[in-house]
Design an enzyme around this catalytic site. Structure first.
Site, PDB file in Angstrom:
ATOM      1  N   ARG A 136      -0.681  -2.172  -6.337  1.00  0.00           N
ATOM      2  CA  ARG A 136      -1.168  -2.707  -7.613  1.00  0.00           C
ATOM      3  C   ARG A 136      -0.817  -1.806  -8.798  1.00  0.00           C
ATOM      4  O   ARG A 136      -0.766  -2.256  -9.934  1.00  0.00           O
ATOM      5  CB  ARG A 136      -2.684  -2.893  -7.545  1.00  0.00           C
ATOM      6  CG  ARG A 136      -3.136  -3.938  -6.528  1.00  0.00           C
ATOM      7  CD  ARG A 136      -4.608  -4.259  -6.673  1.00  0.00           C
ATOM      8  NE  ARG A 136      -4.900  -4.891  -7.934  1.00  0.00           N
ATOM      9  CZ  ARG A 136      -6.112  -5.287  -8.327  1.00  0.00           C
ATOM     10  NH1 ARG A 136      -7.142  -5.086  -7.528  1.00  0.00           N
ATOM     11  NH2 ARG A 136      -6.308  -5.869  -9.490  1.00  0.00           N
ATOM     12  N   ARG A 171       1.727   8.187   2.107  1.00  0.00           N
ATOM     13  CA  ARG A 171       2.081   9.529   1.645  1.00  0.00           C
ATOM     14  C   ARG A 171       2.086  10.540   2.790  1.00  0.00           C
ATOM     15  O   ARG A 171       2.959  11.403   2.869  1.00  0.00           O
ATOM     16  CB  ARG A 171       1.119   9.976   0.545  1.00  0.00           C
ATOM     17  CG  ARG A 171       1.233   9.156  -0.743  1.00  0.00           C
ATOM     18  CD  ARG A 171       0.164   9.544  -1.761  1.00  0.00           C
ATOM     19  NE  ARG A 171       0.282  10.953  -2.123  1.00  0.00           N
ATOM     20  CZ  ARG A 171      -0.591  11.899  -1.757  1.00  0.00           C
ATOM     21  NH1 ARG A 171      -1.628  11.572  -1.005  1.00  0.00           N
ATOM     22  NH2 ARG A 171      -0.430  13.145  -2.133  1.00  0.00           N
ATOM     23  N   GLY A 180      -0.581   4.596  -1.058  1.00  0.00           N
ATOM     24  CA  GLY A 180      -1.802   5.012  -0.393  1.00  0.00           C
ATOM     25  C   GLY A 180      -1.647   6.253   0.459  1.00  0.00           C
ATOM     26  O   GLY A 180      -0.555   6.820   0.618  1.00  0.00           O
ATOM     27  N   GLY A 190       0.830  -1.201   0.000  1.00  0.00           N
ATOM     28  CA  GLY A 190       0.000   0.000   0.000  1.00  0.00           C
ATOM     29  C   GLY A 190       0.863   1.249   0.000  1.00  0.00           C
ATOM     30  O   GLY A 190       0.477   2.297   0.518  1.00  0.00           O
ATOM     31  N   HIS A 226      -7.656   3.528  20.827  1.00  0.00           N
ATOM     32  CA  HIS A 226      -6.883   4.671  21.329  1.00  0.00           C
ATOM     33  C   HIS A 226      -7.163   4.962  22.804  1.00  0.00           C
ATOM     34  O   HIS A 226      -6.249   5.000  23.628  1.00  0.00           O
ATOM     35  CB  HIS A 226      -7.177   5.920  20.504  1.00  0.00           C
ATOM     36  CG  HIS A 226      -6.774   5.813  19.076  1.00  0.00           C
ATOM     37  ND1 HIS A 226      -5.703   5.051  18.660  1.00  0.00           N
ATOM     38  CD2 HIS A 226      -7.283   6.376  17.953  1.00  0.00           C
ATOM     39  CE1 HIS A 226      -5.577   5.163  17.342  1.00  0.00           C
ATOM     40  NE2 HIS A 226      -6.519   5.950  16.902  1.00  0.00           N
ATOM     41  N   ASP A 256     -14.003   3.137  16.467  1.00  0.00           N
ATOM     42  CA  ASP A 256     -12.910   3.869  15.836  1.00  0.00           C
ATOM     43  C   ASP A 256     -11.928   4.440  16.842  1.00  0.00           C
ATOM     44  O   ASP A 256     -10.725   4.528  16.565  1.00  0.00           O
ATOM     45  CB  ASP A 256     -13.486   5.001  14.979  1.00  0.00           C
ATOM     46  CG  ASP A 256     -12.412   5.705  14.159  1.00  0.00           C
ATOM     47  OD1 ASP A 256     -11.702   5.016  13.404  1.00  0.00           O
ATOM     48  OD2 ASP A 256     -12.288   6.939  14.280  1.00  0.00           O
TER      49      ASP A 256
END
Length: 486
Positions: free
Chosen positions: A51, A24, A20, A17, A242, A237
């Site tokens: 890919r 970045r 991705g 990845g 976290h 999430d």
């Protein structure tokens, strides 16, 4: 103060990845900063795999743009970027097929002195395919390390399945489940403050602590993550990983040694000691439009969504240290502040010699994760000047950037630190499989409860402090949420 950079062994790091968003925004800029700090050996290599059809030069152009857009401006120069890019390579790989695996194997060095690590910077649905692909194609051996990103499962069942799939190909000590919150400087300093200072540890218990608040407040909405977030919500999430990790670090017993399993054993004990939470101790919210920013349902493109973008809850830990001490957790999106804080609120003095006019004063240790990382201890003193004994609370403030100088501002961020820990083979700040499952075992009944009852989240205005019911949750106990400092 001189910053000390500890070098790592030469490595081959493969980023699945690698084109991705995470690569970045975080991974490539972070690795570049470690390179500038002199921490990446000259013969180390970073190999991106995805890919997309691309060659080495094409990927280096992508990496250069990522560093320019997302990297820190200070200390960056073209020569350093050019030197760093020489360490980067690219191989097109089909995670679910056979394409590219042979070429990737040819790029890797078969050298016992070179650390080999694979970063799964992809969705969880590909974790099993990648793990199998590494083994089938002869890319893994006993010393290989893999890094997996959250979400690690959607519930207890899926987390167990994922653990079992990874265990088919790798031992537990090869798996690094990354939670970037644990890489933050302040989070690690929490352990130093607790276990490195005689001042705090004797007071770190129910006898002296009135309650603890853990807050993660975000001003952003769900934005481009709407489809994912609407199937997750704030509980899955943020709380399950976290906030749970912060809770463990603030509440755990001192480990025998600062070693991976010793620390994680104590964190696991905290999770297993958490009491079930009654429905009236949970407040869920969902942001509405304020006329300028869109509502959650508009962001998620689901006009009937019952997913929470905010959650507050009160929980207890059933052990001797924390018996009857409430822990208040809250997190949400589109709030009025971007900040994260752990606040340890100590009890009142058992008797005030200054009388009722002196007012109520409490010591509070505030641990700021963002912004302006640091710690503040509130201390009660006499207000200067004549006119009697008037008391006032003043902060003993330690902002890392002010107290430690330029080195603090240039310290490695969470991803930089954690990636270097992978290369070193240090799992202390990574979650263990049984720890992840225990967190889901506590979280699942809460989610199943409100889904079974058909509860809807309380609306709150975007840009506000959250739903009113969250204030009632703590106010009825005679306490108040702390005002978040930005």
């Amino acid at each position: 103060m001189v910053s000390r950079v500890i070098p790592v062994d030469p490595f081959d790091l493969v980023i699945f990845g690698g084109t991705g968003d995470l690569a970045r925004r975080k991974i490539l800029p972070g690795l570049f900063r470690r390179f500038c700090a002199g921490q990446i050996p000259e013969n180390s290599r970073i190999i991106a795999a995805a890919r997309s059809e691309m060659d080495d030069d094409g990927y280096r152009d992508l990496a250069r743009e990522a560093i320019e857009e997302f990297g820190r401006k200070k200390g960056r120069d073209k020569k350093a970027v050019k030197a760093f890019l020489k360490h980067l390579y690219y191989v097109p790989v089909d995670a679910k097929g056979e394409g590219g695996w042979k070429q990737l194997k040819e790029r890797l060095r078969d050298d016992d002195d070179v650390v080999r690590a694979f970063y799964f910077s992809v969705g969880p649905s590909l974790f099993s395919d990648l793990a199998e692909g590494l083994q089938v194609n002869g890319l893994s051996h006993r010393d290989v390390r893999i890094v997996v990103e959250k979400p690690f499962g959607h519930d207890l069942e899926s987390a167990r399945e994922l653990n079992e799939e990874l265990a088919k190909h790798f031992h537990e000590d090869q798996i690094y489940r990354i939670d970037h919150y644990l890489g933050k400087e302040t989070v690690q300093n929490l352990m130093a403050v607790r276990f490195g200072n005689m001042l705090f540890e004797p007071l770190w218990n129910a006898q002296y602590v009135d309650h603890i608040q853990i807050t993660v407040s975000e001003t952003v909405g769900v934005g481009g993550r709407g489809s994912y977030y609407d199937n997750a919500g704030a509980m899955r999430d943020m709380v399950q990983n976290h906030l749970m990790q912060l809770l463990c670090l603030i509440a755990m017993e001192p480990p025998a040694r600062f070693e991976a399993d010793a620390v994680r054993d104590e964190k696991l004990k905290v999770i297993r000691a958490l009491d079930p939470v009654d429905p009236d101790q949970i407040v869920r919210g969902q942001y509405t439009s304020d006329g300028q920013m869109p509502s959650y349902r508009e962001d998620a493109e689901n006009p009937t969504s019952k997913t929470e973008s905010y959650i507050a809850l009160k929980c207890y830990i059933s052990n001797w240290r924390w018996a009857n001490t409430p822990f208040y957790l809250r997190t949400g999106k589109r709030l009025n502040a971007q900040a994260s804080e752990i606040a340890v609120v100590f009890k009142d003095a058992p008797h005030s010699i200054f009388g009722i006019d002196a007012g109520r004063h409490r010591n509070v240790l505030s641990i700021r994760l963002q912004p302006n990382e640091g710690m503040t201890l509130g201390v009660t003193i006499k207000e200067p000047g004549p006119g009697g004994m008037r008391l006032v609370d003043v902060p003993l403030d330690m902002s890392f950037a002010e107290a430690l100088g330029p080195e603090a501002e240039e310290a490695a961020d969470a991803y930089e630190r954690l990636i270097m820990d992978v290369i070193r083979g240090n799992q202390t700040l990574f979650m263990r499989g049984d720890e992840v499952e225990a967190a889901w075992a506590w979280t699942d009944p809460l989610i199943e409860g409100w889904e079974r009852r058909g509860d809807s989240p309380k609306p709150y205005d975007a840009g506000s402090g959250g739903p009113d019911d969250a204030a009632f949750l703590i106010n009825r106990d005679g306490r108040r949420w702390r005002r978040i400092q930005t």
